[in-house]
Design an enzyme around this catalytic site. Structure first.
Site, PDB file in Angstrom:
ATOM      1  N   HIS A 242       0.794  -1.483   0.104  1.00  0.00           N
ATOM      2  CA  HIS A 242      -0.459   0.185  -0.055  1.00  0.00           C
ATOM      3  C   HIS A 242       0.829   1.319   0.101  1.00  0.00           C
ATOM      4  O   HIS A 242       0.777   2.185  -1.071  1.00  0.00           O
ATOM      5  CB  HIS A 242      -0.951   0.098   1.038  1.00  0.00           C
ATOM      6  N   LYS A 341      -0.562   0.437  13.420  1.00  0.00           N
ATOM      7  CA  LYS A 341      -1.600   0.348  14.622  1.00  0.00           C
ATOM      8  C   LYS A 341      -1.809   0.554  16.003  1.00  0.00           C
ATOM      9  O   LYS A 341      -0.806   0.203  16.981  1.00  0.00           O
ATOM     10  CB  LYS A 341      -1.877  -2.201  14.718  1.00  0.00           C
TER      11      LYS A 341
END
Ligand code: BG6
Length: 492
Positions: A242, A341
């Site tokens: 990504h 995260k």
């Protein structure tokens, strides 16, 4: 704004791994939305394939639940749900044995005249065995396309092996390697912004741009995917695909046309121009982290190791990298990349910071002049902001202040933003590979990532801890502040 729905040719979407998370969370809802929009021809069908722990009736219950869970109530009329369910059939087949393949072949033969899209929503270990059987059972011919999910491999060597296995059966022009970030509306807007406006391109280079930041921050943890995630980590899970794809779209030269190979040729040149990371253990270039307990996503949360529930792990849940693109356009312009995260908020953006004005004509009392910034927000609240300096309105002399020219796409256009998978799956049917990664791109991305993984595998030190709900380890802040710059948390 008018949204246009152009129906596609009749197709059969064969989903391997149809009981898995991706199929339920993304693929079925995406196909449902396209059906509701009137884009699916009457003959379109979905064949759900999984190892036989279920049957047709039970699968339809699962599929209906997936739609009810992932499509908002006001977007799903009962009539469309019934029509959509009528398109789905279930076949129990195995990837690593011939069980169920004759049935699959027969089901496809009964739907002849359709484009066959084989979507491998499985782990990469099954890509080779499934492709081999598609070939052997005569299902890989001219109208068949194969779609594979990331991660394509866990390093360059395994990616090459997977690509070989797929390539033995499918020619490259019928292989679709998904990177769902390329299907996001704002990511495509990046191309529109750059190549449909004369304003930016003359400034889009080292002479005018000071640096670029790309942030993909998530507030969630590993959410029941710890088994996969612990073998991947943030670098493989997010950066190799990504984030590097976003970097490519920012840094690439204007392609001559928007066709698949013109765009992918330009992205490949960027990947090949990335300066190799010589010392991935130097905190001046790379910082990796792992979250500990803290507060995120609205409440207290446990640390990564507790979420994993098994002993220790040196898997990184955060990474920040100072990258450089070694070519004429970008020489000397750092690209600061970070993802993680359990960070402070869910926000993904690209921030282009222009160079400061060469000389200030204002008195000190006017306040500092901040450089212009272009912020491309991917999520949430997709949009573009251009930060400019203006005179503070009203009396009080000449005082400067920065303001955004702010365009929120949701507010401006009031249309539902389609999920990336809606566009990407139909692009496969249309035979348009522009938003898919070509084999050489994937391998070039790994060539840049591999030395970092190698260095980490030899590292004595584990990833730096960070408290859940913060912006990552302090080393990430030092990585950019050492250069006299600051992370633009929230874009400005
Ligand atoms: C996936 C990663 O590719 O992208 C996940 O495997 C991550 O770990 C996800 O959460 C993020 O996607 P999005 O579209 O929610 O930003």
């Amino acid at each position: 704004m008018t949204s246009r729905v152009i129906p596609v040719a009749p197709f059969v979407l064969v989903v391997f791994g149809a009981t898995g998370d991706l199929a339920r969370r993304k693929l079925l809802p995406a196909m449902f939305q396209r059906d509701a929009a009137g884009q699916l021809p009457e003959a379109a069908r979905i064949i759900a394939v999984a190892r036989g722990r279920t049957d047709q009736a039970a699968y339809l219950v699962q599929a209906r639940k997936a739609i009810e869970t992932h499509v908002p109530a006001h977007e799903r009329g009962e009539e469309v749900v019934a029509r959509f369910m009528g398109r789905i059939s279930y076949i129990a087949a195995e990837a690593e044995s011939d069980k169920g393949w004759v049935e699959l072949k027969a089901a496809l033969a009964a739907l002849s005249g359709c484009i066959n899209v084989f979507y491998l929503a499985t782990g990469p270990a099954l890509f080779g065995p499934i492709c081999e059987r598609l070939g052997r059972f005569g299902l890989s011919g001219g109208n068949a396309r194969v779609v594979v999910e990331k991660p394509v491999g866990k390093d360059g060597a395994s990616a090459r092996a997977l690509n070989e296995a797929i390539g033995r059966v499918f020619p490259e022009e019928r292989v679709y390697r998904i990177d769902h970030y390329l299907g996001k509306e704002t990511v495509q807007n990046l191309m529109a912004l750059r190549f449909a406006n004369g304003l930016f391109e003359p400034l889009w280079n080292a002479a005018h741009i000071d640096h670029v930041q790309i942030t993909v921050a998530e507030s969630l943890g590993v959410e029941g995917r710890a088994g996969y995630y612990d073998t991947a980590g943030a670098l493989r899970d997010m950066v190799q695909n990504h984030i590097l794809q976003l970097l490519c779209l920012v840094a690439m030269e204007p392609p001559a046309r928007l066709d698949a190979d013109s765009v992918r040729d330009e992205k490949l040149k960027v990947l090949r121009a990335l300066k190799p990371i010589a010392d991935a253990l130097s905190s001046h270039t790379v910082v990796r982290g792992q979250y500990r307990a803290g507060a995120a996503a609205g409440g207290p949360v446990v640390g990564y190791l507790d979420e994993l529930g098994a002993g220790g792990s040196a898997t990184e849940t955060f990474v920040a990298i100072k990258a450089e693109v070694e070519n004429w356009r970008w020489a000397g312009v750092p690209f600061y990349l970070r993802t993680g995260k359990r960070l402070a908020e869910r926000v993904s953006d690209i921030v282009i910071t222009f160079r400061p004005v060469p000389h200030s004509v204002f008195d000190e009392s006017a306040g500092p002049i901040e450089p212009n910034r272009l912020v491309i927000r991917l999520q949430p609240d997709e949009g573009v902001q251009l930060w400019l300096m203006i005179k503070d309105p009203g009396p009080g002399g000449m005082r400067l202040r920065k303001v955004p020219m702010d365009m929120s796409f949701a507010t401006a256009f009031g249309v539902r933003n389609p999920d990336a998978y809606e566009r990407l799956v139909l692009d496969v049917v249309r035979g348009n590979q522009t938003l898919f990664m070509r084999r050489d791109e994937v391998e070039a991305a790994w060539a840049w990532i591999d030395p970092i993984l190698d260095a980490w595998s030899q590292a004595a030190e584990p990833p730096k801890p960070y408290t859940a709900g913060t912006w990552g380890p302090s080393g990430s802040i030092a990585l950019i502040e050492r250069d006299g710059r600051t992370w633009m948390d929230g874009g400005a």
